[in-house]
Scaffold this active site. Structure first.
Site, short mmCIF file in Angstrom:
data_model
loop_
_atom_site.label_atom_id
_atom_site.label_comp_id
_atom_site.label_asym_id
_atom_site.label_seq_id
_atom_site.Cartn_x
_atom_site.Cartn_y
_atom_site.Cartn_z
N HIS A 133 -6.61 46.64 -9.45
CA HIS A 133 -5.81 46.68 -10.67
C HIS A 133 -5.56 48.14 -11.05
O HIS A 133 -6.33 49.04 -10.67
CB HIS A 133 -6.53 45.98 -11.81
CG HIS A 133 -6.59 44.50 -11.67
ND1 HIS A 133 -6.89 43.67 -12.73
CD2 HIS A 133 -6.37 43.68 -10.61
CE1 HIS A 133 -6.88 42.42 -12.33
NE2 HIS A 133 -6.56 42.40 -11.04
N GLU A 140 -6.02 49.76 -13.79
CA GLU A 140 -7.12 50.40 -14.51
C GLU A 140 -8.23 50.85 -13.56
O GLU A 140 -8.78 51.94 -13.70
CB GLU A 140 -7.73 49.45 -15.55
CG GLU A 140 -6.76 48.95 -16.59
CD GLU A 140 -6.10 47.62 -16.24
OE1 GLU A 140 -5.86 46.84 -17.17
OE2 GLU A 140 -5.82 47.37 -15.05
N CYS A 155 -7.89 42.93 -18.31
CA CYS A 155 -8.59 41.67 -18.07
C CYS A 155 -10.10 41.89 -18.23
O CYS A 155 -10.55 43.00 -18.52
CB CYS A 155 -8.27 41.16 -16.67
SG CYS A 155 -8.96 42.19 -15.35
N CYS A 170 -11.48 44.57 -15.69
CA CYS A 170 -11.11 45.95 -16.03
C CYS A 170 -11.78 46.40 -17.31
O CYS A 170 -12.21 47.56 -17.42
CB CYS A 170 -9.60 46.08 -16.11
SG CYS A 170 -8.81 45.86 -14.50
#
Length: 157
Positions: A56, A58, A86, A89
């Site tokens: 992801h 992040e 999420c 993260c």
């Protein structure tokens, strides 16, 4: 203007990262990590490209920032993300001791910073993150909507 000019500038940089993801047919989410008013880490979703569910925006930005300062603790850093993080993260942001989170669009399905869960500001853990939302939200939402509309059209072909 709800936020300072610098906050918009940093979120715009995160939006540029999201556009890179869009161009690579990844879910268009981007992130930048800021320390002392300077971007020290960048990331965009690369789940499909890397065949890695943890790739992801992040996560990539956190790793980039930690490499830059040679320390896993990002306690004097802020992160700007185009979509609410999420659970995974948010956990990484808590573990890295990130001090502030600015995100653009809410994620009503997976958001862990206020929409579905609020792990970032949960007083039951040893660290909390100051959370600010809504900066360049429409721009981020439009990019996401365009991406998923394109996906649906291509799926019908």
């Amino acid at each position: 203007m709800l936020f300072s000019e610098d906050k918009y500038r940093f979120m715009y940089a995160a939006l540029q990262e999201a556009e890179r993801a869009f161009e690579e047919d990844e879910v268009p989410v981007g992130a930048v990590v800021v320390h002392n008013n300077k971007i020290i880490g960048r990331g965009y979703n690369q789940v499909e490209k890397l065949k890695d569910a943890t790739a992801h925006a992040e996560m990539i930005a956190i790793t980039s920032a930690a490499n830059h300062i040679q320390n896993w603790r990002l306690s004097e850093c802020s992160i700007y993300v185009t979509l609410e993080p999420c659970i995974m993260c948010t956990g990484a942001l808590l573990s890295s001791r990130t001090s502030e989170l600015y995100f653009a669009a809410n994620d009503s399905k997976f958001g862990a910073c206020g929409s579905v869960h609020n792990l970032a500001e949960n007083s039951k853990v040893n660290h909390t993150i100051k959370v600010y939302s809504g900066i360049l939200a429409k721009e981020s939402e439009n990019l996401l909507k365009t991406f998923f509309k394109k996906k649906r059209i291509n799926a019908k072909k």
